[in-house]
Enzyme design. Structure first.
Site, short mmCIF file in Angstrom:
data_model
loop_
_atom_site.label_atom_id
_atom_site.label_comp_id
_atom_site.label_asym_id
_atom_site.label_seq_id
_atom_site.Cartn_x
_atom_site.Cartn_y
_atom_site.Cartn_z
CG HIS A 131 44.02 37.36 47.01
ND1 HIS A 131 44.92 36.55 46.33
CD2 HIS A 131 44.77 38.39 47.49
CE1 HIS A 131 46.13 37.06 46.39
NE2 HIS A 131 46.07 38.17 47.10
CG HIS A 132 45.33 39.42 51.08
ND1 HIS A 132 45.90 38.17 51.11
CD2 HIS A 132 46.12 40.18 50.27
CE1 HIS A 132 46.99 38.17 50.36
NE2 HIS A 132 47.14 39.36 49.83
N GLY A 133 40.73 39.93 51.96
CA GLY A 133 39.67 40.43 52.82
C GLY A 133 39.02 39.34 53.65
CG ASP A 173 45.17 35.71 53.72
OD1 ASP A 173 44.89 36.30 52.65
OD2 ASP A 173 45.48 36.35 54.76
#
Length: 370
Positions: A131-133, A173
């Site tokens: 989920h940070h990519g 993020d």
């Protein structure tokens, strides 16, 4: 409705970010092996994850970044310019032999999962949840952002009410940035306060699209139960979701080295059980988790919960052998507690609900009906 589908791949058995990286440990392969040993996956409910093609990845990621990622895998090196531009070849996102293929297969699994629930159903892709990519660079162990790609797939189907719930210890993020202000996606994130990436503050609503709840260290199961009942479920139900995507990162449990939360895996399973009936289409993803025993046991229990299977109090010998064979180069791995080796379920971690959490929940729940 069809039975839940498990998406996996053998690439996770043979691929590692490097011996010193937190993701040096086996995770998805352990879940696959445990589920097979328990008789929970077979040829009817298991699908091999496809590798996403560059064109599909371009729905979120920039073509120059995907080109750079593929080139880095081929060359097994990056220039200083590529490192600074795309955050490839860093300590968090190192060069390794499958650095494009592995995340592309995870992303392919999440997009396939979205397609498989077109007409309803439940799909589980434990390799997903990165989920940070970001569109143009790697970020926080994530070369690609498969939750975003899965949600975009659902939106392309014509759905316009999607709920994304994230119970990873780290804030999502990359997902929040992708859907900032979008009325068709509601994000609900529970994450540790003052923990990287230091986003997702309580008053950050992502233009109205998000409910962010940063929680204090030592979050216990009773506190998580209050969060589930007072925030996650009401905020999800109020949106009347046509599809729900759950990122079920395993790094919020007590034994994880990269957070200071103290949940047992019962909290994750309780969330899965409560959320799986809230939408006709449900996609469940993995995420963080850096203790091989706690990740393997937690994510195996997620699959049991999705299928309403009884979780045995004590594992049979063949399942125990899978856990016995795991190793971990941290001190805790040299003498693992017996429950890591003999059972899936943790002992519950009960505790008081702290006043500051009650106040934060009050502030957020006031927004649900707005």
């Amino acid at each position: 409705m069809q039975n839940p589908i498990f998406i996996g791949s053998e690439i996770y058995r043979h691929s590692t970010y490097g011996s010193k990286h937190p993701l040096a440990i086996p995770r998805v392969s352990t879940v696959m092996d445990l589920c097979r040993a328990l008789g929970w996956i077979n040829s009817e409910n298991y699908r091999v994850s496809p590798r996403a093609k560059p064109g599909a990845l371009h729905r979120f990621h920039t073509p120059d970044y995907i080109d750079a990622l593929q080139a880095a895998e081929r060359a097994q090196s990056v220039s200083d310019d590529v490192r600074s531009t795309y955050a490839l070849g860093t300590l968090s996102n190192p060069v390794f032999p499958e650095m494009y293929r592995r995340p592309a297969i995870a992303a392919g699994g999440s997009m396939l999962g979205a397609e498989l629930i077109r007409d309803g159903g439940i799909v589980y892709n434990p390799a997903g949840g990165t989920h940070h990519g970001l569109p143009h660079r790697a970020n926080g162990f994530c070369y690609l952002n498969d939750p975003v790609l899965a949600i975009l797939t659902l939106l392309r189907m014509g759905l316009d009410r999607i709920v994304y719930v994230d119970i990873d210890a780290h804030h999502c993020d990359g997902v929040e940035a992708a859907f900032q202000g979008l009325e068709t996606v509601r994000m609900i994130s529970i994450h540790e306060a003052r923990r990287w990436p230091f986003t997702g503050k309580l008053d950050d609503d992502a233009g109205g699209a998000a409910f962010n709840l940063p929680v204090s260290r030592n979050l216990n199961d009773d506190e998580f139960g209050a969060i589930l009942d007072q925030l996650i479920l009401p905020a999800a139900e109020a949106f009347k979701p046509q599809a729900l995507v759950l990122q079920c990162g395993a790094d919020a449990v007590a034994e994880d080295p990269l957070s200071r939360l103290a949940l047992s895996n019962n909290s994750h399973w309780k969330a899965v059980a409560a959320l799986k009936g809230l939408a006709p289409r449900v996609l469940v993803l993995g995420g963080g988790g850096y203790n091989p025993w706690s990740v393997g046991r937690l994510w195996t229990g997620v699959w049991a919960t999705l299928n309403d299977l009884d979780i045995p109090e004590v594992l049979e010998a063949d399942a125990q052998a899978i856990l016995d064979a795991l190793t971990w180069n941290r001190a805790a791995g040299r003498n693992p507690p017996i429950h890591w080796l003999r059972t899936l379920r943790d002992a519950p971690n009960h505790g008081p609900i702290r006043p500051e959490l009650k106040e934060d929940l009050r502030r957020l729940t006031a927004r649900i009906s707005q």
